[in-house]
Design an enzyme around this catalytic site. Sequence first.
Site: not given
Length: 232
Positions: A18-19, A172-174
């Site tokens: 993720d980020h 919110y970038h998994p």
Amino acid sequence: KGIQPVANLKGVGSNLVDHPRVACKWVSKMKGVNVMDLFSHVEGNLYAHSPWNNGPPDIQIQQDHVRSNSDLLLDPPVSTGFNLKPHNVRPLSTGTVRLRSSSPYDKPLIDPRYLSSDVDLNNIVEGIKICRKVVSQAAFDEIRGKELMPGSHVSTNEELREWVKENVDTGYHPVGTCKMGSRLDPMSVVDSELKIHGISNLRVVDASVMPIIPNGNTQAATFMIAEKGSEM
């Protein structure tokens, strides 16, 4: 009784990337909140390099037009202000998604393992310094109020590191838990046509097939995977 596996693929649920990010918050001298900011709150992006990075940008900073208790996706704004959120967009840390039980009604066990790499922690610290540098510019003089988070009392590298550890959150970038790869890679789950290794007539078509995370928002890449998958 457990679940009888059809294919034993060790990579399923591994390689979660993720980020990770934090939110730096300021009070604004400008009053009033645009209602549209509650629904499309990101007003701008800045990409930057950490001092040790000679490759593509590894820091992404998003600017929100209002301040919130924690995250605008979850909480309404509590006052007029703005956030700058430094993201580590080339993270080294990886996590896992595991089953809690054999019941589909039980929530999975998600362990992102943010900041398990010290490089990732230092990256976000550098991002905070960039945020502060941006907000200190003359262009912000009529806007910039008090820094709420981390706060002016958090200034040394060690203080910033500890603050990041306590406040890191998802971008919110998994991606990555069913990564694409060759059958020779024991951790790969799908092939180049998104077919699951060892299972007929079954594909995975979402962000989980990305073997590495893009160093930016994942939405466009996910659209591309979906469009390609629909053509196969």
